[in-house]
Structures are given as structure tokens and as C-alpha cells.
Scaffold this motif. Structure first.
Motif, PDB file in Angstrom:
ATOM      1  N   ASN A  29      -7.157  -3.750 -12.255  1.00  0.00           N
ATOM      2  CA  ASN A  29      -6.428  -4.317 -13.389  1.00  0.00           C
ATOM      3  C   ASN A  29      -7.108  -3.994 -14.721  1.00  0.00           C
ATOM      4  O   ASN A  29      -6.443  -3.818 -15.745  1.00  0.00           O
ATOM      5  CB  ASN A  29      -6.299  -5.830 -13.231  1.00  0.00           C
TER       6      ASN A  29
ATOM      7  N   SER B  34      -2.985  -6.348  -7.572  1.00  0.00           N
ATOM      8  CA  SER B  34      -2.411  -7.127  -6.469  1.00  0.00           C
ATOM      9  C   SER B  34      -1.245  -6.417  -5.804  1.00  0.00           C
ATOM     10  O   SER B  34      -0.358  -7.057  -5.242  1.00  0.00           O
ATOM     11  CB  SER B  34      -1.998  -8.526  -6.933  1.00  0.00           C
TER      12      SER B  34
ATOM     13  N   ASP C  31       2.999  -6.408  -2.183  1.00  0.00           N
ATOM     14  CA  ASP C  31       2.874  -7.027  -3.499  1.00  0.00           C
ATOM     15  C   ASP C  31       2.406  -8.460  -3.322  1.00  0.00           C
ATOM     16  O   ASP C  31       3.120  -9.300  -2.782  1.00  0.00           O
ATOM     17  CB  ASP C  31       4.225  -6.990  -4.230  1.00  0.00           C
ATOM     18  N   GLY C  32       1.189  -8.757  -3.781  1.00  0.00           N
ATOM     19  CA  GLY C  32       0.645 -10.103  -3.669  1.00  0.00           C
ATOM     20  C   GLY C  32       0.794 -10.921  -4.933  1.00  0.00           C
ATOM     21  O   GLY C  32       0.327 -12.071  -4.988  1.00  0.00           O
ATOM     22  N   ASN C  33       1.429 -10.381  -5.957  1.00  0.00           N
ATOM     23  CA  ASN C  33       1.570 -11.092  -7.223  1.00  0.00           C
ATOM     24  C   ASN C  33       2.378 -12.373  -7.036  1.00  0.00           C
ATOM     25  O   ASN C  33       3.409 -12.385  -6.352  1.00  0.00           O
ATOM     26  CB  ASN C  33       2.265 -10.198  -8.250  1.00  0.00           C
ATOM     27  N   GLY C  34       1.903 -13.446  -7.659  1.00  0.00           N
ATOM     28  CA  GLY C  34       2.621 -14.717  -7.640  1.00  0.00           C
ATOM     29  C   GLY C  34       2.577 -15.437  -6.311  1.00  0.00           C
ATOM     30  O   GLY C  34       3.331 -16.398  -6.100  1.00  0.00           O
ATOM     31  N   THR C  35       1.695 -15.005  -5.403  1.00  0.00           N
ATOM     32  CA  THR C  35       1.579 -15.647  -4.087  1.00  0.00           C
ATOM     33  C   THR C  35       0.113 -15.925  -3.796  1.00  0.00           C
ATOM     34  O   THR C  35      -0.781 -15.548  -4.567  1.00  0.00           O
ATOM     35  CB  THR C  35       2.142 -14.744  -2.971  1.00  0.00           C
ATOM     36  N   GLU C  36      -0.120 -16.561  -2.641  1.00  0.00           N
ATOM     37  CA  GLU C  36      -1.513 -16.791  -2.237  1.00  0.00           C
ATOM     38  C   GLU C  36      -2.253 -15.480  -1.994  1.00  0.00           C
ATOM     39  O   GLU C  36      -3.486 -15.450  -1.943  1.00  0.00           O
ATOM     40  CB  GLU C  36      -1.561 -17.634  -0.961  1.00  0.00           C
ATOM     41  N   ASN C  37      -1.506 -14.387  -1.873  1.00  0.00           N
ATOM     42  CA  ASN C  37      -2.100 -13.086  -1.610  1.00  0.00           C
ATOM     43  C   ASN C  37      -2.459 -12.329  -2.888  1.00  0.00           C
ATOM     44  O   ASN C  37      -2.581 -11.102  -2.875  1.00  0.00           O
ATOM     45  CB  ASN C  37      -1.151 -12.240  -0.762  1.00  0.00           C
ATOM     46  N   ARG C  38      -2.639 -13.067  -3.976  1.00  0.00           N
ATOM     47  CA  ARG C  38      -3.103 -12.454  -5.220  1.00  0.00           C
ATOM     48  C   ARG C  38      -4.419 -11.700  -4.945  1.00  0.00           C
ATOM     49  O   ARG C  38      -5.139 -11.989  -3.995  1.00  0.00           O
ATOM     50  CB  ARG C  38      -3.354 -13.529  -6.276  1.00  0.00           C
ATOM     51  N   THR C  39      -4.717 -10.767  -5.819  1.00  0.00           N
ATOM     52  CA  THR C  39      -5.955  -9.982  -5.716  1.00  0.00           C
ATOM     53  C   THR C  39      -6.072  -9.285  -4.367  1.00  0.00           C
ATOM     54  O   THR C  39      -7.175  -9.132  -3.835  1.00  0.00           O
ATOM     55  CB  THR C  39      -7.209 -10.865  -5.965  1.00  0.00           C
ATOM     56  N   CYS C  40      -4.937  -8.890  -3.785  1.00  0.00           N
ATOM     57  CA  CYS C  40      -5.040  -8.064  -2.577  1.00  0.00           C
ATOM     58  C   CYS C  40      -5.627  -6.710  -2.981  1.00  0.00           C
ATOM     59  O   CYS C  40      -5.209  -6.105  -3.968  1.00  0.00           O
ATOM     60  CB  CYS C  40      -3.690  -7.921  -1.888  1.00  0.00           C
TER      61      CYS C  40
END
Length: 551
Positions: free
Chosen positions: A179, A186, A209-218
Motif C-alpha cells: 500500500n 489487501s 479481495d480482503g478489503n472491508g472484511t476480517e481478511n484485511r491485510t491479506c
């Protein structure tokens, strides 16, 4: 201080050396079990592959701006590891502009999150440099020489790259995004490379796509194929607070379904963060990953993997193990650990050492006298601290508690030349001897927020008469022979010193270690001065030894 040429010759002539055993941390319990971490040192973003024989395992890790880069570790059982070499001598051979660029410390830049693979008789390492693109090196012997790096994809922001050679010979690459360079993150992308793996032949496709979920910063994706499924394993949720995901699809381009397969749970092993899956010739599956231990860096854990549900459930029911049985092997592996001590008797550096930038011979050299010489670095006139010194010779911390003792001679040709032992990070502290007039001052130098340009402080410990002086009139030097020590426990450093190597005096305040930029704190040697015109001084390090912590 001096050792004989005969001793040097004899030691250099020995082709097989005893395997090193640490006095401060060994994961092998000697009863068929191991205790995590299997490498209690900062090998951030580790990846591992099975070698050609099926009996050997090779691991590499992020090295950022430090050189040599891309450390290569070898194991016979995934528990006992030793350093056998480096894949990069410098960043980046063959590109003169980038070699020059990395001649100064570029803290946090350089080699990010490599992957290591064995394919068609050769070993490959891919990594993303967030400022310059995706690179690859290869070799037939991972403990030997690696070819010069090839830029596979040029551009900013591409990180965490892993190739997958499919059954039909086609090659795909998965990557994440930094980023700080791309201004988005993410997401994971897949693109196709040519079959040689040297250049992209398709545009990238976002597959997760992990944006906006618990999977952020994938990030940190690793690419595999198993039983007809394409698998991407990656961490998400943040480095110290996240978890491991596994995702699968019938096409390398997805769509992928995903599950959490390893998380901290009720354990004290935070993260757990990115790593690599290994399937052994004995039918076992294991996962190596890191745990972020702040100032100590990112240490390496080993966890079993259970595929019985169709998903790779890691650890014990999805939580990391602390003590577990060792992997199956054909023969028991001897206890061996990454080397820490150095007697400096060889005409080359020990494998534990790295410089803070691309090496130049002006940094220092091994000597024929059984010492390692580090020349004083000329500080810029406006330098407030030591953060941008490129010739710091450093190694990783090896345990939570340990003691480091070194014998050295400081040779000063001019006023203000200094050298000694340092614990380096975003904050640092060093115990140095500095020439003042015809004497030396023993000083503790401490700097908080060195990366932000804050000035260091000096505390006078003692004033010392030189232990030797040159007897000639031509550019004479004065010398100080001294023993320096640091003890580490609970992230705190206590310095001490001695003039005879037997009786040590504690000195200065406790210093709380601070990690560097994406790396753990490191200890070793520093030598510097402010006189731009004077002949350089130097530190001759006679030996350095790591031992158990004692109050």
C-alpha cells in the motif's frame, strides 16, 4: 590480539567443520520432540521447499536492505537448521544504478517476502522489491553460487511473489501489493509467466479481495497445487493480530473459497503469520511460519498439517503447538543451530553476519591476523546519529535471553574516531571507545527515534589510557584493547566492560531494545568518525561469543 598465520592456514584447510550448537536456544529436546520456535531469530516471511533428494529442506526469508541477502538455511528434519549461504551478494548485481542505490542503508526496502521452489532440476527464489519489481534468482546448488537476479516484472508495489509450475508446464505467479507504494492493498493477483519463469505473458487478475472484511491485510501468498486443486495460503488480519487463510479453486484464476486454518486461539503465539507448506517424502505435512516478537523480530515456528477434512488444518485443531513430535526422517538429524560465535580465524566472514547496505571494501575486511577489521565510517557533517551508517556489521538476536562478549582493539588515527558494540534498531544503544586527545573515553551512546533523525546522547563511563601507541612519527595511532559485553533479557540490554576479560563492570542505564524497520534489533560492531579529512581509524574484532544469560 594477533594469531599466527599457521593457525589461520590450518583452520582454512579444514573442509568439514563441526556443526554449531547454540548455548542459548535449541529447539530439539533430544527425546523425539521439539519446542517452538524452531529458529528463535528474525527470519521474517520464511518460505521452505523440499530439495531434490527428498531428504533435504531449504529455507529462505526476507533480508530487506541487508547484505548479503536472501539467507539460505538447510535442515534434514525441519527442526535443526543451519545457515549454508546467501542467494544475493548484493542488491542488484547487473544493474549498476541499483547497486549504487543500495550502497546506502535503505531501511525497510529491498528484498520482501521471498518464495523458494525446486523445479526441473533447479532451485528458484522469487521476491518482490516494493520499489523496483519482482525478481528471481536460480541455481542447481542452493548452498553454492546463485545466478545474477533477473527482473521478471518491473514496477512499484509488487510484493510477496510465488510461482507455480502447473502439470502442463505453464507457470503462474501470485502476488500481493504494498500500500505504501501502490496506494491499494489487501488484494491478491495471479498472472501467467513464460515457462522459464522469467517474464510475465499476461496481465494480472485479482483473485482475492480482503478489503472491508476480517481478511484485511491479506498478503504473503504462497501458491500450490494438490489433488487437482489450486491452493493459495496467506495470512490476513494484520501481522501481530492475524491468522492463516487457505483458499482453493479449480482454476489458478479462481474463484477461490477460503477458510481460516491457523490462529492464535488460547495460545500465547500471536499472529501466526505467513510461511510455507511442506509435503515430505514420508507422507507428512508441515507448515513453517513466523511469530512477531517485536524487538526480537519474527521468529520461525513449525506446525503439523492435517488434510483429512480436505482443508489444511494446521497445528492442533487450528491452534499453534509449542511442543510436538519431530517430523519423520530416514536417519536422526544431529543437533545443529544457526551459527552465532565467531573467532574471526577464517579469511571470510561467518555466515551470521550482514552489512546494513551493499558491501564496499572500505567497510572493512578479514585480516590474516585472526581479526575482522571494520574501518570508521565518515559521518555526514549534519548527522545527528548513527542510523545511516552503512558498514555496521550485525547479526540477529538468537534468543529471548543471552549474553554477548567481544574482545577488540580500537585504533584511532585522529580525534573523535570511535568504535565498539551496538544493539541497533529504530532506537539504539552502543558501548564505544572514542579518542579524545591522547586518551580514550568509554561512552554509552543512546538514541531514541534514530529513524526520525533525533540526536544521540553520550554518557561518559570511564577515561582510559591507551594500551599501546605507535612509535613512529608518520601518522601514528593510539590503541585501546578492551572487552565489551551486552546482556539481554526481557528486551532490555545491560552493557559492561573489562580490561582483562575476567572482571566485568556494568555500566550505564538499561536500554530497551527496539526493532528496526521490518527487522528485529541486531547486535554487532560499529565504527565511525566525524573528521572528513583524517585517515580512517578502525576496530579489529578478535572474537565474539554468545553465551547463556547471567545476572
Amino acid at each position: 590480539m594477533r594469531k599466527t598465520f599457521l593457525l589461520l592456514w590450518l583452520l582454512s584447510a579444514v573442509s568439514v567443520q563441526a556443526q554449531y550448537q547454540s548455548k542459548v536456544w535449541s529447539p530439539d529436546n533430544g527425546d523425539g520432540t521439539f519446542t517452538n520456535p524452531v529458529i528463535n531469530a528474525d527470519y521474517s516471511d520464511p518460505d521452505v521447499c523440499v530439495g531434490a533428494s527428498g531428504e533435504d529442506y531449504y529455507l529462505t526469508a526476507s533480508s530487506f536492505q541487508c547484505t548479503p541477502g536472501l539467507p539460505i538455511l538447510h535442515s534434514k528434519d525441519l527442526v535443526n537448521w543451519e545457515i549454508v549461504g546467501y542467494a544475493l551478494k548484493e542488491l542488484y548485481t547487473g544493474d549498476d544504478a541499483l547497486v549504487k542505490h543500495f550502497s546506502q542503508p535503505r531501511h525497510g526496502a529491498g528484498v520482501w517476502a521471498p518464495s523458494i521452489r525446486y523445479h526441473d532440476g533447479e532451485y528458484y527464489i522469487y521476491w518482490g522489491d516494493p520499489d523496483f519489481g519482482c525478481y528471481m534468482v536460480k541455481t542447481k546448488d542452493p548452498a553454492g553460487e546463485w545466478e545474477a537476479p533477473v527482473c521478471v516484472i518491473k514496477g512499484k508495489g509488487i510484493i510477496d511473489t510465488t510461482p507455480l509450475w502447473d502439470d502442463d508446464g505453464r507457470c503462474y505467479l501470485v502476488n500481493g501489493w504494498a500500500n505504501s507504494r501502490s496506494k491499494f492493498a489487501s488484494v491478491l493477483c495471479v498472472r501467467e509467466l513464460n515457462k522459464e519463469g522469467t517474464k510475465a505473458i499476461s496481465d494480472p487478475v485479482i483473485v482475492f479481495d480482503g478489503n472491508g472484511t476480517e481478511n484485511r491485510t491479506c498478503e504473503g501468498p504462497k501458491f500450490y497445487k494438490r489433488d487437482g486443486w489450486y491452493w493459495i495460503m496467506c495470512p490476513a488480519g494484520g501481522v501481530p493480530t492475524g491468522f492463516q487463510l487457505a483458499m482453493r479453486a479449480k482454476s489458478p484464476y479462481g474463484p477461490y473459497e477460503h477458510k481460516i486454518v491457523l490462529q492464535q486461539g488460547a495460545t500465547n503465539i500471536n499472529g501466526p503469520h505467513q510461511g510455507g507448506w511442506i509435503h515430505t517424502k514420508y507422507g507428512e505435512d508441515w507448515f513453517m511460519h513466523f511469530q512477531d516478537k517485536e524487538a526480537y523480530g519474527r521468529v520461525v515456528h513449525l506446525n503439523p498439517v492435517d488434510w483429512s477434512s480436505g482443508w489444511p488444518v494446521m497445528g492442533k485443531k487450528g491452534e499453534p503447538v509449542t511442543v510436538y513430535r519431530k517430523p519423520k526422517t530416514a536417519h536422526p538429524s544431529p543437533v545443529v543451530n544457526p551459527v552465532e560465535d565467531d573467532e574471526f580465524n577464517q579469511p571470510r566472514l561467518g555466515l551470521q553476519w550482514q552489512w546494513h547496505a551493499n558491501y564496499h571494501q572500505f567497510f572493512g575486511m578479514p585480516t590474516a591476523f585472526g581479526t575482522m577489521r571494520i574501518y570508521t565510517h565518515k559521518l555526514d557533517a549534519d548527522a545527528k546519529n548513527l542510523f545511516m551508517v552503512p558498514n555496521m556489521l550485525l547479526q540477529k538476536t538468537p534468543a529471548d535471553a543471552f549474553c554477548v562478549t567481544t574482545k577488540l582493539r580500537m585504533t584511532a588515527k585522529a580525534e573523535g574516531q570511535m568504535g565498539g558494540l551496538i544493539m541497533m534498531g529504530l532506537d539504539y544503544s552502543a558501548l564505544v571507545v572514542k579518542r579524545v586527545g591522547r586518551e580514550f573515553q568509554l561512552l554509552q551512546l543512546t538514541c531514541k527515534s534514530a529513524d526520525k533523525g533525533k540526536p544521540q546522547t553520550e554518557q561518559l563511563i570511564a577515561t582510559l589510557k591507551p594500551t599501546a601507541e605507535d612509535r613512529i612519527d608518520y601518522k601514528p595511532g593510539i590503541h585501546e584493547d578492551i572487552y565489551l559485553r551486552l546482556r539481554v533479557k526481557d528486551s532490555q540490554v545491560q552493557f559492561s566492560w573489562s580490561q582483562d576479560g575476567r572482571k566485568f563492570k556494568d555500566c550505564g542505564p538499561l536500554f530497551r531494545m527496539k526493532e528496526g524497520r521490518w527487522i528485529g534489533a541486531k547486535f554487532g560492531y560499529v565504527a565511525a568518525e566525524t573528521d572528513a579529512k583524517a585517515d580512517k581509524g578502525w576496530v579489529d574484532a578478535d572474537w565474539i561469543r554468545v553465551s547463556a544469560y547471567k545476572d
